[in-house]
Design a protein around this motif. Structure first.
Motif, PDB file in Angstrom:
ATOM      1  N   PHE A  88       6.795   4.179  39.997  1.00 39.12           N
ATOM      2  CA  PHE A  88       5.540   3.278  40.294  1.00 39.12           C
ATOM      3  C   PHE A  88       6.257   1.863  38.423  1.00 39.12           C
ATOM      4  N   GLU A  90       3.693   1.114  35.629  1.00 37.37           N
ATOM      5  CA  GLU A  90       2.688   1.940  34.941  1.00 37.37           C
ATOM      6  C   GLU A  90       3.866   3.255  34.403  1.00 37.37           C
ATOM      7  N   ASP A  92       2.420   4.983  33.053  1.00 37.02           N
ATOM      8  CA  ASP A  92       1.710   6.439  32.489  1.00 37.02           C
ATOM      9  C   ASP A  92       1.554   6.881  34.262  1.00 37.02           C
ATOM     10  N   GLN A  93       3.240   7.014  34.340  1.00 37.70           N
ATOM     11  CA  GLN A  93       2.992   7.234  36.565  1.00 37.70           C
ATOM     12  C   GLN A  93       3.622   9.511  35.333  1.00 37.70           C
ATOM     13  N   LEU A  95       2.420  12.867  33.383  1.00 35.38           N
ATOM     14  CA  LEU A  95       2.125  13.449  33.450  1.00 35.38           C
ATOM     15  C   LEU A  95       2.142  13.841  31.505  1.00 35.38           C
ATOM     16  N   PRO A  96       0.893  13.212  30.579  1.00 34.22           N
ATOM     17  CA  PRO A  96       0.353  13.246  29.435  1.00 34.22           C
ATOM     18  C   PRO A  96       0.719  14.346  29.021  1.00 34.22           C
ATOM     19  N   TRP A  97       0.249  15.985  30.177  1.00 32.66           N
ATOM     20  CA  TRP A  97      -0.340  16.561  29.557  1.00 32.66           C
ATOM     21  C   TRP A  97       1.644  17.445  29.554  1.00 32.66           C
ATOM     22  N   PHE A 106       7.169  19.161  37.494  1.00 34.90           N
ATOM     23  CA  PHE A 106       6.325  18.770  38.623  1.00 34.90           C
ATOM     24  C   PHE A 106       6.179  18.493  39.356  1.00 34.90           C
ATOM     25  N   TYR A 139       6.755  15.023  24.307  1.00 39.64           N
ATOM     26  CA  TYR A 139       5.789  14.513  24.997  1.00 39.64           C
ATOM     27  C   TYR A 139       6.685  12.804  25.557  1.00 39.64           C
ATOM     28  N   HIS A 141       4.529  10.244  25.674  1.00 38.01           N
ATOM     29  CA  HIS A 141       3.997   9.749  24.428  1.00 38.01           C
ATOM     30  C   HIS A 141       4.632   9.057  22.838  1.00 38.01           C
TER      31      HIS A 141
ATOM     32  N   ASN B 180      -6.611   7.686  36.041  1.00 38.56           N
ATOM     33  CA  ASN B 180      -6.013   6.086  36.525  1.00 38.56           C
ATOM     34  C   ASN B 180      -5.476   6.299  37.768  1.00 38.56           C
ATOM     35  N   THR B 182      -2.396   5.129  39.219  1.00 37.47           N
ATOM     36  CA  THR B 182      -1.567   6.180  39.162  1.00 37.47           C
ATOM     37  C   THR B 182      -0.894   7.271  38.992  1.00 37.47           C
ATOM     38  N   ILE B 183      -1.264   7.894  37.840  1.00 35.23           N
ATOM     39  CA  ILE B 183      -1.193   9.415  37.831  1.00 35.23           C
ATOM     40  C   ILE B 183      -2.270  10.064  39.252  1.00 35.23           C
ATOM     41  N   ALA B 200      -4.206  20.734  39.299  1.00 32.09           N
ATOM     42  CA  ALA B 200      -3.169  20.125  38.246  1.00 32.09           C
ATOM     43  C   ALA B 200      -3.622  18.521  37.872  1.00 32.09           C
ATOM     44  N   ILE B 201      -3.941  17.736  38.342  1.00 27.48           N
ATOM     45  CA  ILE B 201      -4.406  15.657  38.244  1.00 27.48           C
ATOM     46  C   ILE B 201      -5.536  15.968  37.590  1.00 27.48           C
ATOM     47  N   PRO B 204      -6.793  18.336  33.917  1.00 22.68           N
ATOM     48  CA  PRO B 204      -5.559  17.402  32.559  1.00 22.68           C
ATOM     49  C   PRO B 204      -6.062  15.442  32.570  1.00 22.68           C
ATOM     50  N   ALA B 205      -5.844  15.322  33.370  1.00 26.19           N
ATOM     51  CA  ALA B 205      -6.182  13.893  33.682  1.00 26.19           C
ATOM     52  C   ALA B 205      -7.538  13.997  32.686  1.00 26.19           C
ATOM     53  N   LEU B 285      -4.650  16.146  21.187  1.00 25.51           N
ATOM     54  CA  LEU B 285      -3.723  15.052  20.309  1.00 25.51           C
ATOM     55  C   LEU B 285      -2.673  15.589  20.339  1.00 25.51           C
ATOM     56  N   LYS B 286      -1.619  16.753  20.475  1.00 30.16           N
ATOM     57  CA  LYS B 286      -0.408  16.860  21.398  1.00 30.16           C
ATOM     58  C   LYS B 286       0.337  16.180  22.213  1.00 30.16           C
ATOM     59  N   TRP B 287      -1.000  15.923  23.147  1.00 28.81           N
ATOM     60  CA  TRP B 287      -0.595  14.674  24.366  1.00 28.81           C
ATOM     61  C   TRP B 287      -0.360  13.178  24.555  1.00 28.81           C
ATOM     62  N   GLY B 288      -1.175  12.779  23.304  1.00 31.86           N
ATOM     63  CA  GLY B 288      -1.056  11.321  22.732  1.00 31.86           C
ATOM     64  C   GLY B 288      -2.003  11.062  24.078  1.00 31.86           C
TER      65      GLY B 288
END
Lengths: 259, 304
Positions: A88, A90, A92-93, A95-97, A106, A139, A141, B180, B182-183, B200-201, B204-205, B285-288
């Motif tokens: 994409f 964006e 944010d495609q 996964l921030p975690w 993944f 990560y 970010h 969002n 996209t995710i 899984a989505i 966490p999101a 916080l760790k994941w921003g």
């Protein structure tokens, strides 16, 4: 097996896409058709509103055509699946975690393509091809926009999908990063020879990346012209000429547009 | 620090340094002290110590231990209650009920918000429920709960569930519907559906919002629990901390009342800082997904 060559990898056949916004029905594309063979780099080029992104999402299986069909290896596309991986625009495609490595893994584990251990190996390999091995445990970010898009491409390449669907992946990058990413993508293609359907509104990007360009006109989106690799190669020395031609095709129905 | 300062004034063989050099070193010492004051916890600790001193001074001057015991008497009562007065047992009782009520509340909240994300009628239902029950303090349901469930754990649990359910459901719904597109598409692209997609989505999101909900839910639950316990002991002589406070007031053991209040505060702070802050640091916080500056310390106005 003999018939395999006659069935294209991807066939978009007379596809009309409509969606509703409140009470109005919007026609995004009308009877669009083209074929993609193994190893093609097809670019969908057109101004905003020509339905190119919508069409890409339909190939991805996220939308259903109200007319026509989309087939992959002769099988009708009914829903999203890991044989067609999207990249994409964006950032944010990712996964921030998950770390870079976990993000690339993944796709492989979620789709149950590989076991966790094999996925980790393949992920590292894929991360190396986009030169991010130093950031495998970072990560998302903490990465720049260009790096995030590289991770997304690595995640996609690791899947070894039948076709890669790219929705203006470099549009949100600054001009320098965009240029570098385009070159890197071509390099990756030279090494891996994947099949790619790439959406963009930039004529320059289309000429640079495409082995075939499907030029679309807006309102509703139709295929205005398909430029083949030979024509593009012929024009390789004279980009201005062919881009003039594309502009004429793009805007012949809309004289009020000025570039 | 101090020892360093003294040593800094002397050379290795014990001779005094020239005056100018000593002044420079004193300067450095002051700078170091200033630097020490950059630590939030240290500033707060100093403030707390000052407040405790003021308390001690005022209570001693007032000399009315029945109305306002001194800080030292309170600490003595606290030590006594911890050592032999059964305060740990009371805390355990409170926590047992709290865990059950909180657990049920969170599970129902997650279920309701899932329903709300999945269906339109579910959204309407959740919005209607939260609009109705959010303004209603959970403790106001206690008389009704007593009627339905009798004098016992059941009543308190019911009130607790009510206290936790709505704030958590509200945050969870906001979190799930805020994931969002996209995710979501990435998840479905790799073939995730149903419960695997949720785990899984979606979860966490939506985790930043979920964590805020859990935090608020905890704050509401803790306040409600203490309030409910003030009304009755669960089984004779075995109530929670709220009951401990009430009992001691009846017996005019006012230092113990204060000790009970301090315990309530201390546990509240401990859970906020040790549990929720730690979870936040290790996740969002760790994941921003939330910048450190945005962190709000438990922003619950009045729960009861």
């Amino acid at each position: 097996m003999a018939s395999v060559s006659e069935v294209p990898l991807l066939k978009v056949n007379g596809v009309t896409l409509r969606y509703r916004i409140e009470e109005k029905t919007v026609t995004a594309t009308e009877r669009v058709g083209f074929r993609i063979e193994q190893g093609d780099r097809v670019v969908l080029l057109g101004p905003s509103g020509c339905g190119k992104s919508t069409l890409l999402k339909a190939v991805g299986g996220f939308l259903h055509p109200s007319e026509g069909s989309i087939t992959l290896n002769g099988r009708r596309v009914e829903g999203p699946g890991p044989d067609r991986v999207m990249v994409f625009q964006e950032f944010d495609q990712l996964l921030p975690w998950k770390t870079v490595k976990e993000n690339v893994m993944f796709g492989l584990t979620a789709s149950r393509t590989l076991s966790k251990r094999e996925a980790a190996e393949r992920a590292l390999e894929s991360i190396r091809t986009v030169h991010l091995e130093k950031f495998a445990d970072a990560y998302p970010h903490t990465l720049s926009g260009g790096m995030k898009q590289r991770v997304a491409i690595a995640r996609c390449l690791a899947m070894k999908p039948d076709i890669i669907l790219m929705d203006e992946p470099f549009a949100a990058l600054d001009a320098l990063s965009r240029r570098r990413m385009q070159d890197e993508l071509l390099e990756l293609w030279n090494e891996n020879r994947f099949t790619m359907l790439f959406v963009t509104h930039s004529i320059e990007e289309a000429l640079l990346l495409g082995s075939r360009i499907v030029v679309m006109s807006p309102h509703p989106g139709r295929v205005a012209e398909i430029l083949e690799a030979e024509q593009l190669n012929e024009a390789a020395g004279s980009h201005p000429e062919i881009s003039e031609r594309i502009k004429r095709v793009l805007f012949r129905d809309a004289p009020e547009y000025v570039i | 620090m101090k020892r360093n300062g003294i040593e800094a004034g002397l050379t290795a063989n014990g001779n005094l340094l020239p005056v100018t050099e000593r002044a420079a070193q004193d300067n450095r010492l002051i700078k170091k002290l200033y630097k020490l004051f950059d630590y939030v916890w240290l500033r707060r600790l100093v403030l707390l110590a000052v407040l405790c001193c003021l308390w001690e001074w005022y209570a001693t001057r007032l000399a009315n231990p029945l109305m306002f015991p001194t800080f030292s008497a309170t600490i003595k009562a606290l030590a006594h209650a911890v050592a032999g007065g059964g305060l740990p047992g009371r805390i355990a009782t409170s926590f047992r009920i709290l865990v059950v009520g909180y657990g049920i509340g969170v599970l129902v909240a997650v279920f309701l918000s899932m329903l709300a994300v999945g269906t339109r009628i579910g959204t309407d239902l959740l919005e209607l429920f939260t609009a109705m029950f959010n303004p209603l303090p959970a403790i106001a349901l206690l008389p009704l709960a007593l009627l339905w469930f009798g004098l016992g754990n059941g009543s308190i649990t019911f009130v607790l569930v009510h206290a936790v359910l709505w704030p958590v459901a509200l945050s969870a719904h906001a979190g799930f519907s805020g994931v969002n597109t996209t995710i979501r598409m990435v998840g479905r692209n790799y073939g995730l559906t149903g419960i695997r997609y949720v785990l899984a989505i979606l979860i966490p999101a939506a985790f930043p919002a979920l964590l805020t909900g859990l935090r608020n839910g905890w704050a509401f639950a803790w306040r409600t629990l203490i309030a409910a316990e003030l009304v009755f002991g669960v089984s004779a002589g075995n109530g929670g901390i709220g009951w401990f406070i009430y009992e001691n007031k009846q017996q005019l053991e006012i230092p113990s009342v204060f000790a009970g209040l301090i315990t309530v505060i201390a546990i509240g702070i401990a859970v906020e800082n040790l549990i929720f802050d730690q979870i936040e640091r290790r996740t969002v916080l760790k994941w921003g997904m939330k910048s450190a500056r945005q962190v709000t310390p438990g922003t619950v106005k009045s729960a009861v």
